[in-house]
Motif scaffolding. Structure first.
Motif, PDB file in Angstrom:
ATOM      1  N   THR A 248      15.041   1.581   3.538  1.00  0.00           N
ATOM      2  CA  THR A 248      13.851   1.448   4.459  1.00  0.00           C
ATOM      3  C   THR A 248      13.365   2.087   5.438  1.00  0.00           C
ATOM      4  O   THR A 248      14.177   2.850   6.201  1.00  0.00           O
ATOM      5  CB  THR A 248      14.454   0.017   5.293  1.00  0.00           C
ATOM      6  N   LEU A 249      12.123   2.719   5.540  1.00  0.00           N
ATOM      7  CA  LEU A 249      11.642   3.837   6.214  1.00  0.00           C
ATOM      8  C   LEU A 249      11.506   3.175   7.537  1.00  0.00           C
ATOM      9  O   LEU A 249      11.218   2.169   7.784  1.00  0.00           O
ATOM     10  CB  LEU A 249      10.328   4.447   5.581  1.00  0.00           C
ATOM     11  N   VAL A 250      11.615   4.185   8.334  1.00  0.00           N
ATOM     12  CA  VAL A 250      11.511   3.837   9.968  1.00  0.00           C
ATOM     13  C   VAL A 250      10.475   4.510  10.639  1.00  0.00           C
ATOM     14  O   VAL A 250      10.435   5.771  10.389  1.00  0.00           O
ATOM     15  CB  VAL A 250      13.075   4.002  10.644  1.00  0.00           C
ATOM     16  N   GLU A 251       9.666   3.946  11.375  1.00  0.00           N
ATOM     17  CA  GLU A 251       8.507   4.514  11.980  1.00  0.00           C
ATOM     18  C   GLU A 251       8.964   5.761  12.893  1.00  0.00           C
ATOM     19  O   GLU A 251       9.862   5.400  13.664  1.00  0.00           O
ATOM     20  CB  GLU A 251       7.515   3.349  12.774  1.00  0.00           C
ATOM     21  N   GLY A 252       8.283   6.829  12.637  1.00  0.00           N
ATOM     22  CA  GLY A 252       8.659   7.915  13.787  1.00  0.00           C
ATOM     23  C   GLY A 252       9.879   8.797  12.989  1.00  0.00           C
ATOM     24  O   GLY A 252       9.979   9.642  13.618  1.00  0.00           O
ATOM     25  N   ALA A 253      10.582   8.220  11.989  1.00  0.00           N
ATOM     26  CA  ALA A 253      11.929   9.000  11.523  1.00  0.00           C
ATOM     27  C   ALA A 253      11.501   9.711  10.310  1.00  0.00           C
ATOM     28  O   ALA A 253      10.358   9.593   9.703  1.00  0.00           O
ATOM     29  CB  ALA A 253      12.884   7.880  11.443  1.00  0.00           C
ATOM     30  N   THR A 290      10.405  16.674   2.814  1.00  0.00           N
ATOM     31  CA  THR A 290      10.756  15.862   3.918  1.00  0.00           C
ATOM     32  C   THR A 290       9.538  15.690   4.922  1.00  0.00           C
ATOM     33  O   THR A 290       9.002  16.510   5.278  1.00  0.00           O
ATOM     34  CB  THR A 290      11.904  16.686   4.904  1.00  0.00           C
ATOM     35  N   VAL A 291       9.503  14.299   5.146  1.00  0.00           N
ATOM     36  CA  VAL A 291       8.304  13.889   5.755  1.00  0.00           C
ATOM     37  C   VAL A 291       8.799  13.154   6.910  1.00  0.00           C
ATOM     38  O   VAL A 291       9.845  12.558   7.301  1.00  0.00           O
ATOM     39  CB  VAL A 291       7.406  13.262   4.908  1.00  0.00           C
ATOM     40  N   THR A 292       7.643  12.987   8.187  1.00  0.00           N
ATOM     41  CA  THR A 292       7.934  12.169   9.291  1.00  0.00           C
ATOM     42  C   THR A 292       7.244  10.896   9.007  1.00  0.00           C
ATOM     43  O   THR A 292       5.988  11.176   8.603  1.00  0.00           O
ATOM     44  CB  THR A 292       7.529  12.854  10.523  1.00  0.00           C
ATOM     45  N   VAL A 293       7.674   9.763   8.958  1.00  0.00           N
ATOM     46  CA  VAL A 293       6.918   8.541   8.974  1.00  0.00           C
ATOM     47  C   VAL A 293       6.115   8.266   9.887  1.00  0.00           C
ATOM     48  O   VAL A 293       6.642   8.500  11.356  1.00  0.00           O
ATOM     49  CB  VAL A 293       8.043   7.406   8.778  1.00  0.00           C
ATOM     50  N   PRO A 294       4.835   8.038   9.710  1.00  0.00           N
ATOM     51  CA  PRO A 294       3.900   7.693  11.022  1.00  0.00           C
ATOM     52  C   PRO A 294       4.308   6.406  11.695  1.00  0.00           C
ATOM     53  O   PRO A 294       5.129   5.640  11.165  1.00  0.00           O
ATOM     54  CB  PRO A 294       2.348   7.391  10.220  1.00  0.00           C
ATOM     55  N   THR A 295       3.617   6.271  12.778  1.00  0.00           N
ATOM     56  CA  THR A 295       4.052   5.292  13.803  1.00  0.00           C
ATOM     57  C   THR A 295       2.750   4.268  13.656  1.00  0.00           C
ATOM     58  O   THR A 295       1.651   4.857  13.413  1.00  0.00           O
ATOM     59  CB  THR A 295       4.282   5.382  15.209  1.00  0.00           C
ATOM     60  N   TYR A 296       2.805   3.126  13.856  1.00  0.00           N
ATOM     61  CA  TYR A 296       1.724   2.221  13.513  1.00  0.00           C
ATOM     62  C   TYR A 296       1.472   1.236  14.824  1.00  0.00           C
ATOM     63  O   TYR A 296       2.298   1.227  15.649  1.00  0.00           O
ATOM     64  CB  TYR A 296       1.921   1.245  12.292  1.00  0.00           C
ATOM     65  N   PRO A 300       4.554  -5.214  11.592  1.00  0.00           N
ATOM     66  CA  PRO A 300       6.045  -5.690  11.299  1.00  0.00           C
ATOM     67  C   PRO A 300       6.776  -4.994   9.963  1.00  0.00           C
ATOM     68  O   PRO A 300       5.991  -4.114   9.549  1.00  0.00           O
ATOM     69  CB  PRO A 300       5.845  -7.313  10.894  1.00  0.00           C
ATOM     70  N   ILE A 301       8.169  -5.016   9.820  1.00  0.00           N
ATOM     71  CA  ILE A 301       8.465  -4.735   8.699  1.00  0.00           C
ATOM     72  C   ILE A 301       7.899  -5.360   7.380  1.00  0.00           C
ATOM     73  O   ILE A 301       7.868  -6.498   7.411  1.00  0.00           O
ATOM     74  CB  ILE A 301      10.283  -5.107   8.641  1.00  0.00           C
ATOM     75  N   ARG A 302       7.771  -4.394   6.538  1.00  0.00           N
ATOM     76  CA  ARG A 302       6.790  -4.991   5.550  1.00  0.00           C
ATOM     77  C   ARG A 302       7.084  -3.953   4.199  1.00  0.00           C
ATOM     78  O   ARG A 302       7.604  -2.923   4.174  1.00  0.00           O
ATOM     79  CB  ARG A 302       5.486  -4.703   5.856  1.00  0.00           C
ATOM     80  N   MET A 303       6.484  -4.192   3.013  1.00  0.00           N
ATOM     81  CA  MET A 303       6.367  -3.469   1.802  1.00  0.00           C
ATOM     82  C   MET A 303       5.023  -2.720   2.289  1.00  0.00           C
ATOM     83  O   MET A 303       4.069  -3.210   2.186  1.00  0.00           O
ATOM     84  CB  MET A 303       6.294  -4.280   0.621  1.00  0.00           C
ATOM     85  N   ALA A 304       5.092  -1.306   2.125  1.00  0.00           N
ATOM     86  CA  ALA A 304       4.063  -0.520   2.339  1.00  0.00           C
ATOM     87  C   ALA A 304       3.960   0.455   0.896  1.00  0.00           C
ATOM     88  O   ALA A 304       5.097   1.050   0.555  1.00  0.00           O
ATOM     89  CB  ALA A 304       4.149   0.210   3.509  1.00  0.00           C
ATOM     90  N   GLY A 305       2.589   1.023   0.713  1.00  0.00           N
ATOM     91  CA  GLY A 305       2.588   1.699  -0.468  1.00  0.00           C
ATOM     92  C   GLY A 305       2.583   3.327   0.145  1.00  0.00           C
ATOM     93  O   GLY A 305       2.060   4.041   1.160  1.00  0.00           O
ATOM     94  N   VAL A 306       3.500   3.938  -0.688  1.00  0.00           N
ATOM     95  CA  VAL A 306       3.874   5.208  -0.221  1.00  0.00           C
ATOM     96  C   VAL A 306       3.300   6.315  -1.403  1.00  0.00           C
ATOM     97  O   VAL A 306       3.730   6.125  -2.777  1.00  0.00           O
ATOM     98  CB  VAL A 306       5.257   5.562  -0.563  1.00  0.00           C
ATOM     99  N   THR A 325      10.344   0.860  14.852  1.00  0.00           N
ATOM    100  CA  THR A 325      11.640   1.533  15.341  1.00  0.00           C
ATOM    101  C   THR A 325      12.778   0.363  15.778  1.00  0.00           C
ATOM    102  O   THR A 325      13.970   0.950  15.517  1.00  0.00           O
ATOM    103  CB  THR A 325      11.355   2.468  16.607  1.00  0.00           C
ATOM    104  N   SER A 326      12.353  -0.427  16.466  1.00  0.00           N
ATOM    105  CA  SER A 326      13.265  -1.332  17.025  1.00  0.00           C
ATOM    106  C   SER A 326      12.772  -2.789  16.966  1.00  0.00           C
ATOM    107  O   SER A 326      11.779  -3.015  16.891  1.00  0.00           O
ATOM    108  CB  SER A 326      13.817  -0.949  18.528  1.00  0.00           C
TER     109      SER A 326
END
Length: 889
Positions: A248-253, A290-296, A300-306, A325-326
């Motif tokens: 699960t990708l984390v925003e900002g991580a 290696t990428v930094t996941v954007p912040t939105y 909510p936690i969701r399925m997102a297209g990469v 993030t939390s």
């Protein structure tokens, strides 16, 4: 018969003349007949034909011109004009023949589709409209529209379809013609390989490349144009994605993408988007990014297209979970407060089972009651909980209580209270104007306060003495300093702190007896004076007799159309002089209404029971105003900073409560419930009930049982006489009382002498401050957080077991009290929402809060709730926005 014969018989000539006249349709005195005119252009033939572009239609265009009598007209010119499609006519005009008909030949324009022509009788607006359909000409060209020269990984489907268009010589598309797509090189596949053109002449297919790297080609052909072909090319590259981590990708991580063909020389050439937003590529090798996941903005936690690609192409998006993030993690009764608008977002993890409920507030702490903050609350649903996933704790239910037991206040008492409060609000505004516009040198002083008195002390009277008083005229638009009515009064009771006098002109029917007045005097001496001065400090004793005069006069009944039950005025703080106030009685004076069952005042009849019932709490309230003004503007150091109206009235209403406590034997912090507030047989009813009725008005109560849909968010803690709102201007009384009670409950116990220290300090600790600034200096904490916790308290108090003390009022059990009122409309009513996507906007007045209750009966998906301004902008900082949540269940 010749003329001579007719001449021989004049009567025959007359008969023939009349017959001719009748035949022509007119007679003596009648207007001549209307001449014929074109009234209709009728379509005879040629309408709704189908032809080929740029060719003449097979059938001529024929019309007939009829007059108003329906008869054909000859010799009328008919103009023919093409109005759509760009065609032409053989003749632009033609005259009608003996049968009223005219015709022309119509040649279609070069644009396929609907075309139109009009035939108009010349000199008139009478016309007929013909339509025709022009089909395309023979196939002429096969055109490549789009889809060539794409770049994609081997064995990948191109992002854009291959599109061709079949046209005639004029560019019109031909429909329903088969087009064949054929792979020439690369070994890929097409879906479909054969497709018919659409109405615009287009045909398309999807191309999945073969395995070889390099150029691959496809050809398009049509049987109707032998030898005509189009060729598409694409570049197949060695590029793929095999995995994405973490799970699960984390925003900002950071996240890692494994695959092949990545550009390691220039990492930024690798294009990665996650949920439609570009991710920053921080490092690259041929097989790993290696990428930094954007912040939105609060998703909510969701399925997102990469999506991963390079310049000119990208792989099909891969769905992958992304979470914020939390998450919000509150215990029951816990509050979370956010005050930075960019952070106004609550994130909930998915829950597989269990009931949950939260109360959410969006508030404006700005001390600007006339201003409104526009806010949109949005809830967005995300991933559902998987079986065996996160499960909400099974929580205790709300405290049970009997609902709908008793009315809050009877209609007559409520109407009288509302009328009095509306009048008093205006009077307090007049009081403030007097203080601000007159010199302090004209104020009366006292030896008690260290100020030399400007007049001799008034002697303490004895029962039976007569004293003249000037009752200020407080009617609308009157000048209470110069306009007054002088009355002669008789002293009826003299106590240690008060003197009760009655106007000799008072009605005798239903008049107060000596015993009743003595009882009122005892209440004032033993309770009201002591409690008010304990909480506010002593008055200045302007007339030097250590007494407060309570003047009961019919003149009060006559004021303000009978709305006033009693009042005090700052006019009495000034010297009785033209430069001061001619109406001044230069002392501490309360002017009270009197029983008038026969309505001799001509405004409203008043019973003895009604006057006696109001008198104790009314005196406690108004005496507080006397102390407030004297301690602020006379007691050194004098000040022009008068507490705001909402502070003055909240504190005076608080005095009604604490005097009631003293009389009944209660004390603050006892969490008093419904029985003492709602039971008219309990002594607390007189002292406590009006404050809760005023609080219900702030909540949006529309008596007897209605409720405003825009309350309390369009009501306000900060009173303002100029408000035009769903809440009447004086409805802040209940809010300001409850705010001061909440502050005293919360901060009072830490004071050396308890809450009385805090109450006195509110009045005089910071004489150069008022309103919010005064409160912050007094408490040593920011007002905004206290305001938000007070707002949450209205819902949480005693409703939620073990709630945070910051959202409770220790003196009163609000949940029990309002749950026991029979009228539903008296209660705070939040907007109900569930864990399904929603969006709703409300305007919130400075000093108020919009409430929303979010609940789920048994589990819910991941969910986010945000508060934003107009157009998804952040809420304006000038409104001092607040965003808070308390877990209820």
């Amino acid at each position: 018969m010749d003329r001579r014969a007719i001449g021989d018989h004049p009567w025959l000539f007359l008969v023939l003349s009349l017959a001719a006249t009748w035949a022509c349709g007119s007679g003596p005195g009648e207007p001549p007949p209307e001449p014929p005119r074109p009234a209709q252009v009728a379509k005879i033939s040629g309408d709704a034909q189908t032809g080929t572009v740029n060719q003449a239609l097979a059938e001529a265009i024929v019309v007939r011109v009829n007059d108003q009598f329906g008869q054909p007209m000859s010799g009328v010119t008919v103009n023919f004009a093409v109005t759509a499609g760009g065609g032409s006519t053989a003749a632009a005009s033609a005259a009608t023949d003996a049968g009223g008909q005219a015709s022309t030949t119509w040649t279609m324009g070069t644009t396929a589709g609907n075309q139109q022509l009009t035939a108009t009788a010349s000199g008139t607006s009478v016309r007929a409209t013909f339509s025709a359909t022009a089909d395309p000409d023979a196939p002429s060209d096969l055109l490549l529209v789009s889809g060539s020269n794409q770049v994609a990984p081997r064995n990948a489907t191109l992002q854009q379809p291959l599109v061709v268009r079949l046209t005639d010589q004029f560019g019109n598309g031909l429909s329903n013609v088969p087009v064949e797509f054929v792979v020439l090189t690369g070994g890929g596949t097409l879906n479909p390989a054969m497709v018919n053109t659409n109405a615009n002449g287009r045909a398309s297919t999807s191309w999945t490349l073969g395995d070889p790297e390099g150029e691959q080609t496809v050809e398009a052909r049509v049987d109707v144009l032998p030898g005509v072909t189009l060729q598409f090319s694409a570049q197949a590259v060695n590029f793929s994605v095999t995995s994405i981590s973490p799970d699960t990708l984390v925003e900002g991580a950071q996240a890692t993408i494994i695959g092949e063909g990545f550009d390691d020389a220039t990492p930024s050439n690798n294009v990665v988007t996650i949920d439609g937003v570009a991710a920053t590529v921080v490092a690259a090798t041929p097989t790993e990014l290696t990428v930094t996941v954007p912040t939105y903005d609060c998703r909510p936690i969701r399925m997102a297209g990469v999506s991963v690609g390079q310049s000119g192409f990208s792989l099909p998006a891969i769905n992958h979970p992304v979470r914020p993030t939390s998450f919000l993690n509150l215990a029951v009764g816990e509050m979370r407060l956010l005050q930075t608008p960019g952070e106004f977002c609550f994130q909930f993890p998915p829950s597989a089972s269990g009931a949950e409920a939260y109360i959410i507030g969006v508030g404006s702490a700005a001390e600007t009651p006339t201003a409104q903050m526009f806010s949109t609350l949005r809830g967005t649903a995300g991933l559902a909980a998987s079986p065996g996933g996160v499960t909400a704790q099974m929580l205790p239910q709300l405290a049970s209580t009997a609902v709908g037991q008793m009315p809050l206040i009877d209609a007559e008492r409520l109407a009288a209270r509302r009328a009095h409060l509306a009048a008093e609000l205006d009077l307090r505004q007049q009081d403030l104007e007097l203080i601000r516009t007159r010199s302090h040198a004209l104020l009366r002083g006292s030896s008690r306060s260290g100020v030399t008195a400007t007049a001799a002390a008034r002697a303490v009277p004895v029962v039976g003495d007569t004293i003249r008083f000037r009752v200020p005229n407080i009617n609308f638009n009157a000048n209470s300093c110069t306009q007054f009515t002088e009355v002669t009064t008789v002293v009826r009771a003299v106590g240690d702190a008060g003197v009760f006098v009655t106007d000799i002109a008072n009605p005798t029917t239903g008049a107060l007896t000596d015993a009743e007045l003595q009882a009122a005097s005892d209440t004032f001496d033993l309770f009201t004076y002591d409690v008010d001065t304990l909480y506010l400090g002593p008055p200045q004793d302007l007339d030097g007799n250590e007494r407060v005069y309570i003047v009961l006069t019919i003149e009060v009944n006559k004021l303000r159309n009978g709305a006033v039950a009693g009042f005090v005025t700052t006019a009495d703080l000034f010297a009785r002089s033209p430069s001061g106030c001619l109406s001044s009685d230069t002392g501490e004076v309360f002017y009270s209404h009197v029983p008038d069952p026969s309505n001799t005042a001509g405004t409203s009849g008043r019973t003895k029971a009604g006057v006696l019932g109001q008198m104790p709490s009314l005196i406690a309230h108004e005496f507080a105003h006397i102390i407030q003004f004297e301690r602020r503007v006379i007691e050194p150091p004098v000040s022009n900073f008068i507490p705001d109206l909402w502070e003055l009235e909240g504190q005076a209403t608080l005095m009604e409560e604490v005097v009631g406590h003293a009389i009944i034997g209660n004390s603050p912090g006892q969490n008093i419930g419904a029985s003492q507030v709602l039971d008219s047989n309990h002594p607390g009813f007189t002292w406590y009930n009006p404050s809760f009725a005023q609080l219900a008005l702030y909540y949006g109560w529309i008596p007897p049982s209605g409720h405003s849909a825009t309350a309390p968010e369009l009501c306000t803690l900060f009173g303002d006489p100029e408000l035009t709102t769903a809440c009447e201007p004086f409805w802040f009384y209940g809010a300001s009382w409850s705010f001061q009670r909440y502050v005293l409950d919360r901060f009072g116990p830490s004071q050396p002498n308890g809450e009385t220290d805090l109450s006195r300090g509110w009045l005089v600790a910071n004489k150069d401050l008022d309103g919010v600034d005064n409160i912050e200096a007094l408490l040593g904490v920011g007002f905004d957080s206290v305001f938000s916790q007070w707002a949450a308290m209205h819902w949480a108090d005693d409703r939620i077991a073990n709630a945070d003390p910051l959202v409770q009022m220790t003196s009163w059990n609000l949940f029990n009290i309002f749950s026991s009122v029979s009228a539903e409309g008296t209660r705070l009513v939040p907007l109900e929402r569930t864990f399904t996507t929603f969006s709703g906007s409300r305007s919130i007045r400075g000093g108020s809060t919009a409430y929303t209750r979010l609940s789920a009966a048994a589990g819910h998906p991941a969910f986010s709730v945000s508060a934003r301004g107009a157009g998804a902008a952040l809420l304006p900082a000038g409104s001092r926005p607040q965003f808070w949540i308390v877990r209820e269940q």
